[in-house]
Design an enzyme around this catalytic site. Structure first.
Site, PDB file in Angstrom:
ATOM      1  N   HIS A 118     -13.032 -27.064   2.411  1.00 15.92           N
ATOM      2  CA  HIS A 118     -11.938 -26.349   3.343  1.00 15.92           C
ATOM      3  C   HIS A 118     -10.927 -25.786   2.520  1.00 15.92           C
ATOM      4  O   HIS A 118      -9.805 -26.085   3.138  1.00 15.92           O
ATOM      5  CB  HIS A 118     -11.680 -27.319   4.528  1.00 15.92           C
ATOM      6  CG  HIS A 118     -11.241 -26.711   5.590  1.00 15.92           C
ATOM      7  ND1 HIS A 118     -11.712 -25.466   6.222  1.00 15.92           N
ATOM      8  CD2 HIS A 118     -10.255 -26.885   6.395  1.00 15.92           C
ATOM      9  CE1 HIS A 118     -11.242 -25.109   7.132  1.00 15.92           C
ATOM     10  NE2 HIS A 118     -10.330 -25.966   7.522  1.00 15.92           N
ATOM     11  N   HIS A 227      -7.055 -32.022   4.764  1.00 15.10           N
ATOM     12  CA  HIS A 227      -7.323 -30.693   4.837  1.00 15.10           C
ATOM     13  C   HIS A 227      -7.012 -29.849   3.538  1.00 15.10           C
ATOM     14  O   HIS A 227      -6.141 -30.518   2.671  1.00 15.10           O
ATOM     15  CB  HIS A 227      -6.196 -30.164   5.814  1.00 15.10           C
ATOM     16  CG  HIS A 227      -6.965 -29.373   7.132  1.00 15.10           C
ATOM     17  ND1 HIS A 227      -7.478 -30.137   8.337  1.00 15.10           N
ATOM     18  CD2 HIS A 227      -7.296 -27.955   7.457  1.00 15.10           C
ATOM     19  CE1 HIS A 227      -7.964 -29.145   8.877  1.00 15.10           C
ATOM     20  NE2 HIS A 227      -7.847 -27.797   8.786  1.00 15.10           N
ATOM     21  N   SER A 340      -3.682 -33.560   7.827  1.00 19.82           N
ATOM     22  CA  SER A 340      -2.858 -32.575   6.914  1.00 19.82           C
ATOM     23  C   SER A 340      -2.564 -33.259   5.688  1.00 19.82           C
ATOM     24  O   SER A 340      -2.217 -34.496   5.570  1.00 19.82           O
ATOM     25  CB  SER A 340      -1.668 -32.161   7.549  1.00 19.82           C
ATOM     26  OG  SER A 340      -0.756 -31.422   6.651  1.00 19.82           O
ATOM     27  N   GLU A 529     -14.980 -28.803  12.184  1.00 20.55           N
ATOM     28  CA  GLU A 529     -14.056 -29.631  11.811  1.00 20.55           C
ATOM     29  C   GLU A 529     -13.679 -30.953  12.819  1.00 20.55           C
ATOM     30  O   GLU A 529     -13.253 -30.517  13.885  1.00 20.55           O
ATOM     31  CB  GLU A 529     -12.741 -28.931  11.656  1.00 20.55           C
ATOM     32  CG  GLU A 529     -13.081 -28.067  10.695  1.00 20.55           C
ATOM     33  CD  GLU A 529     -11.768 -26.958  10.250  1.00 20.55           C
ATOM     34  OE1 GLU A 529     -10.579 -27.537   9.923  1.00 20.55           O
ATOM     35  OE2 GLU A 529     -11.770 -25.863  10.481  1.00 20.55           O
ATOM     36  N   TYR A 572     -13.705 -26.321  15.784  1.00 22.97           N
ATOM     37  CA  TYR A 572     -13.259 -27.703  15.596  1.00 22.97           C
ATOM     38  C   TYR A 572     -13.980 -28.498  16.854  1.00 22.97           C
ATOM     39  O   TYR A 572     -14.648 -27.822  17.755  1.00 22.97           O
ATOM     40  CB  TYR A 572     -11.713 -27.685  16.147  1.00 22.97           C
ATOM     41  CG  TYR A 572     -10.837 -27.419  14.882  1.00 22.97           C
ATOM     42  CD1 TYR A 572     -10.327 -28.463  14.210  1.00 22.97           C
ATOM     43  CD2 TYR A 572     -10.643 -26.128  14.376  1.00 22.97           C
ATOM     44  CE1 TYR A 572      -9.385 -28.270  13.372  1.00 22.97           C
ATOM     45  CE2 TYR A 572      -9.764 -25.751  13.487  1.00 22.97           C
ATOM     46  CZ  TYR A 572      -9.116 -26.936  12.885  1.00 22.97           C
ATOM     47  OH  TYR A 572      -8.423 -26.709  11.630  1.00 22.97           O
TER      48      TYR A 572
END
Length: 769
Positions: A118, A227, A340, A529, A572
């Site tokens: 990713h 991520h 994140s 995801e 997602y």
């Protein structure tokens, strides 16, 4: 000398394994790695959907890393980890076609899993559905071919490296490499469920250590959720982001330990990798003598080169030629949907204050809200830090791994149509109800982006209403009917992608679900995801199914990991409760509020068939849309230089008598260049740092465009110009040894009628102290 060096090598392997003597394994293991960097110019990057983010150079190269595990006379599984934004359905279909042509039915869509890390800094245009290639101006054949070729070659390497070996598994918590970027959605999950978990993101890393019976450790693969957005939406250099960086650190660590411990100075030869310059002889000449020596080496004008000259000078390539297999370390992605790497939090660019908690806005607008990485404001430093944190965790798990995988190798795979899946849900009264998933659609909050990469206009996360203006814009493309709106409720539909088929399908309907088993480890390959809690629910459901199966083979510890963005991409997957909040992740859950329940239902079926050794129906075959692909990317017509200049000439050289210090200074050289799309220099390099060997006055490569300290930047003076230049920047690391250095550039230029010729050029020499 060879016998003595092998003795030394065995000693090193003993040290690296912590003195453990490994028993003969029931498995065959093989690992491989191959370059998948792709076009480093003109191509839109995949991930942020930002049309202005177009590749123009290389931070470091991308790779496909593969492991194969096989029972000696039984089944085998293949897992490929890509330094790419995600896997692609059409890429996998074509890889399987090639593998079948080469190996027959040994490798199929059932036992081959392909997952992406990713990164948002790789070339796009390699997926087959319209919505994922709009910003790349359609399909990009070079991106696609680089992936198919690289995956195939990495699998071939792993296949040819198959040897008896053992696999060890270890788990540990990494606390400072990920934060929840949608905490308000996470808080909508039941409090009782949240209370079972200490954190609002998964902190666990699961690592596999591969040990060859003869050679000792030959690789590691791990799964951890964060991520690939340490590099921002304004970056234009191809990069593996934090996970790609972690792989470099782990592989270089092993190489350094192997080389430095196994060879004294007298055994250094051309067959030994020169990756780490500290292994190169370090003459203690005084500063003035080095300056005088450097003055003899002025810049070399551009000259013709061969195609192989770039790859032949690549620093890491030497290890691949050694008798011992190259060490392969992959940092894989799992349920990273709401995680994140920008761990300092999200702040407003204008005020410096934290963004609004529920909507991630600043004054009601999303454009000013950005997450900050640990190296803020330097995204390259943030990438390094988050990569280094994952590397250090992986290294600790690697060194302490003691639980050996034992038992069957097996797999199950099915295609499921998620646009119309019947899902049975239990009710509190003991009964059940049947609900349906929906044709794919994206909500208004999708366009708001995230704190890792905000969207534009007046979209906001958490929008469950939409607005009249954007509804009118939407209706020009496709107006969703009442049934579709009701199915996706409370998502207000912005793009009804599942019902848009012109010029071909905009979004996938048929998805690949897969389980790969190696003893007590189960890898769940999912084409999307999953958020933190969605991933926990899926893992727990599968683990419960396995434990309750009554299979004596599974009486001990069971390890279940999710391999995200695998075998295709469908955006997602949130929990039902998170979906109600309609932040970015919920708005990007394509198949409606019951998407996760559909996954859980189907994976429980796969788990049951796996442990009971029952066959499964393959399901509907996904479409092959390769022949329908359209591309509007302008091809390279030709490359030129000013009259009297040659490709590879130095435009801006290093100053005379330049002396730089390790760990502090940077050197920059600019060359006449040509478009990198002319030749991707796969398994080669566009840029090189070379060190002068004082004994024989030859230049030895020490850093290339696969090193984080060396950046290759390419640009045109004007958008449609046939002229271009390459800027090579070297940030001198502490590990560089004192001596005389120069910068070299490789490239390929295209003539008007299509022929391509390769070139090279070098800067004047300079001193590093």
């Amino acid at each position: 000398m060879m016998e003595l060096s092998l003795v030394r090598l065995w000693t090193v392997l003993f040290l690296l394994t912590g003195g453990v003597v490994y028993s003969h394994s029931e498995y065959l293991i093989g690992l491989g790695s191959y370059d998948i960097t792709g076009p480093a110019a003109d191509v839109n990057m995949m991930g942020y959907a930002n049309m202005e983010q177009v590749a123009s150079g290389i931070h470091f190269r991308l790779r496909a890393r593969t492991f194969i595990v096989s029972e000696p006379q039984g089944k085998r599984v293949v897992f490929v980890n890509l330094d790419a934004c995600m896997a692609s359905q059409i890429v996998k279909l074509k890889v399987i076609e090639r593998l079948k042509a080469r190996y027959g039915d040994l490798y199929t869509e059932k036992n081959v899993g392909i997952s992406g890390i990713h990164t948002h800094a790789g070339p796009g245009g390699y997926l087959q559905y319209v919505i994922y290639i709009v910003t790349s101006l359609g399909f990009v054949r070079q991106s696609f071919d680089a992936l198919v070729d690289g995956i195939e070659n990495s699998i071939i390497q792993a296949h040819e490296n198959l040897r008896p070996g053992s696999i060890f598994v270890n788990n540990g918590e990494l606390l400072d490499a990920g934060v929840n970027r949608s905490p308000s959605a996470y808080l909508n999950n039941p409090s009782g469920e949240r209370s079972k978990h200490k954190y609002d993101v998964d902190k666990e890393m699961t690592l596999l250590k591969f040990v060859d019976d003869q050679w000792g450790p030959v690789g590691s693969f791990n799964w951890f959720a964060t991520h690939g957005t340490s590099m921002s939406r304004s970056n234009s250099l191809i990069s593996g982001d934090n996970k790609g960086a972690a792989s470099r650190f782990m592989e270089d660590w092993f190489e350094q330990n192997t080389v430095e411990r196994s060879y004294s100075e007298e055994f250094i030869s051309d067959e030994i990798p020169r990756r780490v310059s500290s292994i190169i002889e370090n003459h203690q000449d005084n500063h003035q003598e080095l300056l005088e020596l450097a003055s003899y080496f002025e810049s070399q004008p551009g000259k013709p080169a061969t195609r192989i000259s770039s790859s032949a000078r690549r620093v890491r390539s030497a290890l691949r030629k050694a008798e011992m297999p190259g060490f392969v370390s992959a940092f894989c992605q799992t349920n990273c949907g709401d995680v994140s790497p920008n761990v300092l939090g999200a702040f407003c660019l204008d005020t410096g204050l934290p963004c609004d908690f529920n909507h991630s806005t600043c004054g009601g607008k999303n454009e000013m809200c950005y997450g900050r990485g640990p190296g803020y404001p330097d995204e390259f430093e943030s990438t390094r830090i988050i990569g280094e944190r994952q590397f250090k965790m992986a290294l600790d798990l690697f060194n302490k791994a003691s639980e050996q995988l034992q038992g069957k190798v097996d797999y199950r795979h099915v295609y499921v149509d998620f646009s119309q899946l019947n899902v049975t849900l239990p009710k509190k009264n003991g009964k059940s109800e049947v609900v349906k998933t929906c044709p794919a659609a994206m909500g208004f909050a999708f366009a708001a982006g995230t704190t890792d990469g905000p969207g534009a206009f007046d979209f906001t996360q958490g929008d469950d209403k939409g607005n009249p203006f954007w509804r009118l814009v939407r209706n020009v493309l496709k107006t969703p009917d009442k049934k579709q709106n009701d199915c996706h409720y409370p998502k207000p539909i912005l793009l009804d992608t599942g019902e848009m088929t012109k010029p071909y399908d905009w979004a996938p309907s048929i998805l690949s679900l897969q389980i790969l088993r190696i003893g007590q480890l189960f890898i769940l390959s999912v084409p999307g995801e999953f958020t933190t809690m969605a991933g926990r629910r899926l893992r727990d459901a599968v683990k419960t199914q396995l434990k309750n199966s009554g299979n004596k083979d599974l009486s001990g510890e069971i390890h279940v990991v999710i391999a995200g963005l695998a075998n295709g991409y469908s955006q997602y997957v949130t929990t039902f409760e998170e979906y109600q909040v309609q932040r970015y992740e919920g708005a990007s859950t394509l198949y409606g509020p019951h998407t996760l329940s559909g996954y859980i239902q189907e994976f429980k079926k796969l788990s049951k068939s796996l442990v009971l050794d029952m066959p499964v129906q393959p399901g509907p075959q996904p479409p092959d849309l390769l022949d329908k692909q359209l591309s509007f990317l302008t091809p390279v017509m030709m490359d030129t230089t000013p009259d009297g200049d040659s490709f590879g000439d130095v435009i801006s050289d290093v100053p005379k008598n330049l002396s730089l210090k390790r760990g502090n200074d940077q050197v920059t050289v600019v060359f006449r260049s040509a478009c990198p799309r002319n030749d991707l220099l796969t398994e080669g390099t566009f840029a090189l740092v070379e060190k002068l060997e004082q004994k024989d006055k030859t230049w030895t490569p020490v850093y290339d465009d696969d090193d984080l300290c060396l950046r290759f930047k390419w640009s045109r003076p004007k958008k449609l110009s046939s002229r271009s230049q390459a800027t090579v920047e070297w940030r001198i690391p502490e590990s560089a040894s004192p001596g005389v250095y120069r910068i070299t550039h490789f490239g390929a230029a295209k003539k008007l009628f299509g022929s391509v010729h390769h070139f090279t050029g070098s800067s004047s020499a300079f001193v590093v102290t």
